[in-house]
Write a protein that holds these residues in place. Structure first.
Motif, PDB file in Angstrom:
ATOM      1  N   ASN A  20       0.850  -1.238  -0.059  1.00  0.00           N
ATOM      2  CA  ASN A  20       0.356  -0.260  -0.059  1.00  0.00           C
ATOM      3  C   ASN A  20       1.100   1.320   0.132  1.00  0.00           C
ATOM      4  N   GLY A  21       2.081   0.936  -0.401  1.00  0.00           N
ATOM      5  CA  GLY A  21       2.641   2.319  -0.310  1.00  0.00           C
ATOM      6  C   GLY A  21       3.572   2.838   0.694  1.00  0.00           C
ATOM      7  N   LEU A  22       3.445   1.625   1.670  1.00  0.00           N
ATOM      8  CA  LEU A  22       4.136   2.353   2.919  1.00  0.00           C
ATOM      9  C   LEU A  22       5.764   1.375   2.855  1.00  0.00           C
ATOM     10  N   THR A  23       6.267   2.445   3.314  1.00  0.00           N
ATOM     11  CA  THR A  23       7.891   1.987   3.490  1.00  0.00           C
ATOM     12  C   THR A  23       8.249   2.113   5.071  1.00  0.00           C
ATOM     13  N   LEU A  24       9.463   1.129   5.769  1.00  0.00           N
ATOM     14  CA  LEU A  24       9.733   1.341   7.164  1.00  0.00           C
ATOM     15  C   LEU A  24      11.534   1.927   6.962  1.00  0.00           C
ATOM     16  N   LEU A  25      11.291   2.977   7.541  1.00  0.00           N
ATOM     17  CA  LEU A  25      12.545   3.249   7.564  1.00  0.00           C
ATOM     18  C   LEU A  25      13.018   3.130   8.916  1.00  0.00           C
ATOM     19  N   THR A 218      -5.924  -2.747   6.116  1.00  0.00           N
ATOM     20  CA  THR A 218      -4.821  -3.242   7.068  1.00  0.00           C
ATOM     21  C   THR A 218      -4.733  -4.585   6.882  1.00  0.00           C
ATOM     22  N   HIS A 219      -5.855  -5.518   6.691  1.00  0.00           N
ATOM     23  CA  HIS A 219      -5.435  -7.092   6.451  1.00  0.00           C
ATOM     24  C   HIS A 219      -4.496  -6.975   5.232  1.00  0.00           C
ATOM     25  N   THR A 220      -4.873  -6.884   4.115  1.00  0.00           N
ATOM     26  CA  THR A 220      -4.365  -6.238   2.866  1.00  0.00           C
ATOM     27  C   THR A 220      -2.694  -6.554   3.133  1.00  0.00           C
ATOM     28  N   ILE A 221      -1.935  -4.967   3.998  1.00  0.00           N
ATOM     29  CA  ILE A 221      -0.622  -4.684   4.672  1.00  0.00           C
ATOM     30  C   ILE A 221       0.499  -5.360   5.323  1.00  0.00           C
ATOM     31  N   PHE A 222      -1.075  -6.189   6.454  1.00  0.00           N
ATOM     32  CA  PHE A 222      -0.253  -6.952   7.139  1.00  0.00           C
ATOM     33  C   PHE A 222      -0.438  -8.319   6.989  1.00  0.00           C
ATOM     34  N   SER A 223      -0.853  -8.882   6.169  1.00  0.00           N
ATOM     35  CA  SER A 223      -0.924 -11.078   5.099  1.00  0.00           C
ATOM     36  C   SER A 223       0.585 -10.780   4.646  1.00  0.00           C
ATOM     37  N   THR A 224       1.068  -9.684   4.270  1.00  0.00           N
ATOM     38  CA  THR A 224       2.166  -9.541   3.924  1.00  0.00           C
ATOM     39  C   THR A 224       3.348  -9.800   5.274  1.00  0.00           C
ATOM     40  N   PHE A 225       3.503 -10.292   6.670  1.00  0.00           N
ATOM     41  CA  PHE A 225       4.394 -10.940   7.045  1.00  0.00           C
ATOM     42  C   PHE A 225       3.984 -11.991   7.581  1.00  0.00           C
ATOM     43  N   GLY A 226       2.728 -12.328   6.644  1.00  0.00           N
ATOM     44  CA  GLY A 226       2.756 -13.682   6.973  1.00  0.00           C
ATOM     45  C   GLY A 226       1.203 -14.250   7.288  1.00  0.00           C
ATOM     46  N   SER A 227       0.113 -15.305   7.622  1.00  0.00           N
ATOM     47  CA  SER A 227      -0.739 -15.997   8.060  1.00  0.00           C
ATOM     48  C   SER A 227      -1.702 -15.368   9.422  1.00  0.00           C
ATOM     49  N   ILE A 228      -2.682 -13.974   9.168  1.00  0.00           N
ATOM     50  CA  ILE A 228      -4.193 -13.282   9.817  1.00  0.00           C
ATOM     51  C   ILE A 228      -4.617 -14.519  10.553  1.00  0.00           C
ATOM     52  N   ARG A 229      -4.461 -14.582  11.814  1.00  0.00           N
ATOM     53  CA  ARG A 229      -5.741 -15.438  13.000  1.00  0.00           C
ATOM     54  C   ARG A 229      -6.865 -14.215  12.775  1.00  0.00           C
ATOM     55  N   ASN A 230      -6.530 -13.624  14.020  1.00  0.00           N
ATOM     56  CA  ASN A 230      -7.596 -11.863  14.216  1.00  0.00           C
ATOM     57  C   ASN A 230      -6.790 -11.163  13.711  1.00  0.00           C
ATOM     58  N   ILE A 231      -7.509  -9.774  13.254  1.00  0.00           N
ATOM     59  CA  ILE A 231      -7.290  -8.416  13.605  1.00  0.00           C
ATOM     60  C   ILE A 231      -8.265  -7.460  14.243  1.00  0.00           C
ATOM     61  N   SER A 232      -7.995  -6.027  14.434  1.00  0.00           N
ATOM     62  CA  SER A 232      -8.871  -5.477  14.870  1.00  0.00           C
ATOM     63  C   SER A 232      -7.996  -4.104  14.409  1.00  0.00           C
ATOM     64  N   VAL A 233      -9.095  -3.314  13.875  1.00  0.00           N
ATOM     65  CA  VAL A 233      -8.447  -1.807  13.557  1.00  0.00           C
ATOM     66  C   VAL A 233      -9.642  -0.740  14.188  1.00  0.00           C
ATOM     67  N   ALA A 234      -9.269   0.306  14.851  1.00  0.00           N
ATOM     68  CA  ALA A 234     -10.166   1.182  14.936  1.00  0.00           C
ATOM     69  C   ALA A 234      -9.241   2.544  15.282  1.00  0.00           C
ATOM     70  N   GLU A 235      -9.648   3.441  15.667  1.00  0.00           N
ATOM     71  CA  GLU A 235      -9.520   4.870  15.479  1.00  0.00           C
ATOM     72  C   GLU A 235      -8.709   5.461  17.463  1.00  0.00           C
ATOM     73  N   ASP A 236      -8.132   5.838  17.154  1.00  0.00           N
ATOM     74  CA  ASP A 236      -7.051   5.612  18.735  1.00  0.00           C
ATOM     75  C   ASP A 236      -6.932   7.587  18.720  1.00  0.00           C
ATOM     76  N   ASN A 237      -7.968   7.742  19.992  1.00  0.00           N
ATOM     77  CA  ASN A 237      -7.618   9.018  19.880  1.00  0.00           C
ATOM     78  C   ASN A 237      -7.280   9.386  21.138  1.00  0.00           C
ATOM     79  N   ASP A 238      -6.860   8.284  21.634  1.00  0.00           N
ATOM     80  CA  ASP A 238      -5.840   8.829  23.380  1.00  0.00           C
ATOM     81  C   ASP A 238      -4.506   8.754  22.953  1.00  0.00           C
ATOM     82  N   PHE A 239      -4.423   8.051  21.831  1.00  0.00           N
ATOM     83  CA  PHE A 239      -2.213   8.418  21.265  1.00  0.00           C
ATOM     84  C   PHE A 239      -1.696   9.870  21.256  1.00  0.00           C
ATOM     85  N   GLY A 240      -1.009  10.304  21.896  1.00  0.00           N
ATOM     86  CA  GLY A 240      -0.369  11.428  21.809  1.00  0.00           C
ATOM     87  C   GLY A 240      -1.127  12.707  22.513  1.00  0.00           C
TER      88      GLY A 240
END
Length: 340
Positions: A20-25, A218-240
């Motif tokens: 998805n055009g993401l790079t880890l620096l 999100t699943h497409t991005i992280f499935s690059t690293f291996g088979s996924i059993r469960n996944i959750s993604v939600a807004e995180d208003n507490d961060f920062g």
């Protein structure tokens, strides 16, 4: 070599492209805090003088001269000294060093070298990276600063989310002495779930559809690293919030991602790769200095319990679940009520 296996030997000092055009620096990040040299001293530290002193120190006082951009030194003084507790710092923040090319002395391994040679070179780089990071902490922690005759003391430490070996020791001790645990296989309890915070929601959203993070993306991005059993993604208003409590953070800027992998090896590799890196989106100048950790709270087990305990009338009102949890069934597996 499978797509997930390529993460077995990733250099700690080179960028890594994912989906998805993401790079880890690569980077080295330190937490900084400034205390008065004497407990009786209450004079504030000047932000500008402090930043200039740190930049000069990095350039002139280490084994390697580091030209760090000003924006990568973020130290803010305490706003109200009258409310400061005795052990609180006068200023705190972080330092990020992104150019780590000096750690690499040999050229990139050629394609005709065997995998053992490449992995050996990566392990050498990992050792150099870890040792230099330890050296930097040792040089900066306890550093004395003097501004106009007023003395201060600097504290420097490695964030827990950047210390892979520290987290590994932590989860090994946790599962050795606790009956709680993650996914169990072959009678052995071991963790398999990562928690990622501080990444922009829009980078995990469906383009031209929504600015909110998408389960599918999100699943497409992280499935690059291996088979996924469960996944959750939600807004995180507490961060920062602690850092920007007066800045008026816009709701939904960041998201929290929790991923449970089928295999411990994939979990191990993705956590090792994510540690000590920032994330950047193609076409964006923003670098997200996220936080990553292993799941200490049995996130998915807790989510299932909450859903089971939810009153029936809450479902009748049509309320959406607070957490988006999805379980992915392996291919060629069927529900028990059906025969193959």
């Amino acid at each position: 070599m499978g797509s997930a296996d390529r993460f077995d030997s990733v250099s700690p000092i080179e960028p890594l492209d994912i989906e998805n055009g993401l790079t880890l620096l690569p980077r080295v990040r330190l937490n900084l805090a400034v205390h008065p040299a004497s407990p009786a001293q209450t004079k504030p530290v000047d932000d500008w003088q402090l930043k200039r002193a740190l930049l000069d120190y990095l350039k002139n006082s280490l084994s390697v001269s580091l030209a760090v951009p000003e924006e990568d030194v973020d130290v803010r003084r305490l706003k109200d000294l009258k409310k400061r507790k005795r052990d609180e710092p006068l200023a705190s923040g972080s330092l990020v060093i992104r150019d780590l090319g000096f750690l690499k002395e040999t050229k990139r391994s050629s394609f005709d070298e065997d995998e053992a040679t490449k992995e050996g070179a990566v392990r050498i780089l990992e050792k150099k990276y870890t040792e230099w990071r330890k050296y930097l902490v040792g040089k900066m922690d306890g550093l004395e600063l003097n501004f106009g005759g007023v003395k201060f003391k600097l504290s420097a430490s490695l964030p827990a989310s950047d210390d892979f070996e520290g987290m590994k020791k932590e989860w090994e001790e946790h599962f050795a002495f606790s009956n709680r645990g993650g996914y169990s296989r072959g009678g052995r309890r071991e963790t398999d779930t990562i928690v990622l915070r501080g990444v922009p929601s829009r980078w995990f959203a469906e383009p031209r559809v929504s600015s909110k993070p998408s389960m599918l993306v999100t699943h497409t991005i992280f499935s690059t690293f291996g088979s996924i059993r469960n996944i959750s993604v939600a807004e995180d208003n507490d961060f920062g919030q602690d850092k920007d409590e007066d800045a008026g953070l816009v709701s939904g800027l960041h998201c929290k991602i929790v991923v449970q992998f089928e295999k411990f090896k994939d979990f191990h590799n993705v956590l090792r790769v994510l540690c000590g890196r920032s994330m950047q989106k193609q076409g964006s100048r923003l670098r997200a200095d996220y936080e990553v950790s292993w799941d200490k709270d049995d996130f998915f087990r807790s989510s299932r319990s909450q859903n089971q305990d939810k009153p029936l009338e809450q479902h009748d009102r049509g309320e959406a679940p607070r957490r988006h949890v999805s379980r992915y069934r392996p291919e060629h597996s069927w529900p028990k009520r059906f025969k193959e």
